[in-house]
Write an enzyme that holds these catalytic residues in place. Structure first.
Site, short mmCIF file in Angstrom:
data_model
loop_
_atom_site.label_atom_id
_atom_site.label_comp_id
_atom_site.label_asym_id
_atom_site.label_seq_id
_atom_site.Cartn_x
_atom_site.Cartn_y
_atom_site.Cartn_z
N CYS A 13 -10.00 -9.77 18.63
CA CYS A 13 -11.26 -9.28 18.82
C CYS A 13 -12.48 -10.31 18.70
CB CYS A 13 -11.46 -8.09 17.68
SG CYS A 13 -11.50 -8.72 15.92
N HIS A 79 -12.24 -11.53 6.82
CA HIS A 79 -12.37 -10.08 6.23
C HIS A 79 -13.54 -10.12 5.13
CE1 HIS A 79 -7.95 -10.05 7.41
NE2 HIS A 79 -8.51 -9.11 8.02
N CYS A 101 -16.46 -11.71 9.41
CA CYS A 101 -16.83 -11.06 10.79
C CYS A 101 -18.31 -10.31 10.76
CB CYS A 101 -15.90 -9.75 10.98
SG CYS A 101 -16.36 -8.65 12.48
N HIS A 129 -6.94 -3.66 0.68
CA HIS A 129 -7.37 -4.63 1.66
C HIS A 129 -8.50 -5.40 1.43
CE1 HIS A 129 -8.41 -6.14 5.68
NE2 HIS A 129 -7.39 -5.69 6.07
N GLU A 131 -11.00 -6.72 2.78
CA GLU A 131 -12.27 -6.49 3.54
C GLU A 131 -12.81 -5.30 2.68
OE1 GLU A 131 -13.86 -3.32 7.03
OE2 GLU A 131 -12.46 -4.99 7.66
N THR A 170 -13.48 -1.35 8.96
CA THR A 170 -13.78 -1.65 10.41
C THR A 170 -12.62 -1.19 11.25
OG1 THR A 170 -13.33 -4.12 9.99
CG2 THR A 170 -15.46 -3.35 10.12
N CYS A 198 -15.54 -0.69 13.83
CA CYS A 198 -15.78 -1.84 14.89
C CYS A 198 -15.41 -1.19 16.37
CB CYS A 198 -14.82 -2.89 14.68
SG CYS A 198 -15.12 -4.03 16.15
N SER A 227 -3.90 -4.79 9.06
CA SER A 227 -4.32 -3.03 8.94
C SER A 227 -4.44 -2.45 10.28
CB SER A 227 -5.37 -2.74 8.13
OG SER A 227 -5.97 -1.41 8.04
N ASN A 228 -5.24 -3.22 11.25
CA ASN A 228 -5.45 -2.55 12.28
C ASN A 228 -4.11 -2.63 13.17
OD1 ASN A 228 -5.80 -4.94 14.82
ND2 ASN A 228 -6.16 -5.86 12.96
#
Length: 292
Positions: A13, A79, A101, A129, A131, A170, A198, A227-228
């Protein structure tokens, strides 16, 4: 094996691509470079950076008395990091390159703004996490992490006005986020729900779901700590039972997809193009050989 389809949204991304590029640019300057935490959740990328002399330090390392970063370039991971860790860095006489980000930074600004106005903050996401931990650190002790429906139902505002601001990690599942906000909205709180997922994440999740529904086998490529990528696997598995999570081609058992008439492939936001292409090429080659 039949048709092989690669998701258009598979791979890096904007935020991840930006972070990785920033590290490589710093390497070219010839100075010592370290990253505070893995720059992204992909072991292949981290290993390549290590070959180029870039080491990873942790927040525990940063807090140690023996941590000497004078003359070192420290790149903050995509993150983000907790607010106190950033303050520590500023006192280390090092050169700081912040690759957090921009979408994550926007969440930092949001929670700080509403916490200052007396709102309790709910961060929907994984409390382990990095982030999310960075977001919590900017909530002025008003932040609560909720990972699931049960935790949302148990939540009670600490402020008398029952003012609540809800944000999301996100990479959180957009559909689940809407469901959790709906549960909160029925409690009569003064709610501000900020969809901080996001756009690229939401699009990738939607495409993965559609592709999995149209395929009889699905491959999700991503780092084991991503995670994503894990969420893409969950979404795909829900639509296609024969869904396989791999980090690289070496993890793929070709026998599992041999009888597939349609194979879908997607990849997390921290998966490099070369790994995606390697898997795609191998699957397409198998398709050609089996149909020869």
């Amino acid at each position: 094996m039949g048709k092989v389809t690669l998701a258009k949204t598979a791979g890096f991304c904007f935020g991840v691509s930006r972070a990785v590029e920033m590290v490589y640019k710093e390497i070219e300057k010839g100075k010592k470079v370290v990253t505070l935490g893995p720059i992204i959740h992909n072991e292949e990328v981290v290993a390549d950076l290590e070959k180029k002399g870039v080491s990873v330090i942790t927040e525990d390392d940063l807090r140690g008395e023996s941590c000497d970063l004078r003359g070192t370039t420290v790149v903050i991971r995509s993150h983000g990091i907790p607010a106190d860790a950033y303050e520590l860095l500023q006192n280390k006489n090092c050169h700081i390159v912040d690759s957090t980000c921009p979408f994550v930074k926007k969440i930092h600004d949001t929670v700080q703004k509403y916490a200052a106005k007396g709102y309790d903050i709910i961060i929907v996401g994984s409390r382990e996490h990095p982030e999310v931990q960075g977001i919590v650190s900017r909530c002025m002790s008003r932040g609560t992490v909720a990972e699931n429906e049960e935790e949302i139902r148990l939540f009670k505002p600490a402020n008398l006005e029952k003012k609540v601001c809800v944000v999301a990690q996100t990479t959180f599942n957009y559909k689940k986020f809407k469901e959790l906000v709906e549960i909160l909205s029925k409690k009569g709180y003064d709610i501000i729900a900020e969809n901080t997922i996001c756009n690229a994440t939401a699009e990738r999740q939607l495409e993965a779901g559609r592709l999995a529904a149209d395929s009889d086998a699905m491959i999700v490529i991503g780092g084991k700590n991503s995670s994503n990528s894990r969420k893409l696997y969950e979404i795909s598995k829900n639509q296609c039972e024969n869904t396989y999570f791999i980090q690289t081609l070496a993890d793929l058992d070709m026998e599992c997809i041999r009888s597939s008439t349609s194979l879908g492939i997607t990849a997390g936001a921290s998966t490099p193009k070369n790994i995606i292409q390697e898997v795609l090429t191998a699957c397409q080659k198998k398709e050609v050989l089996e149909n020869y």
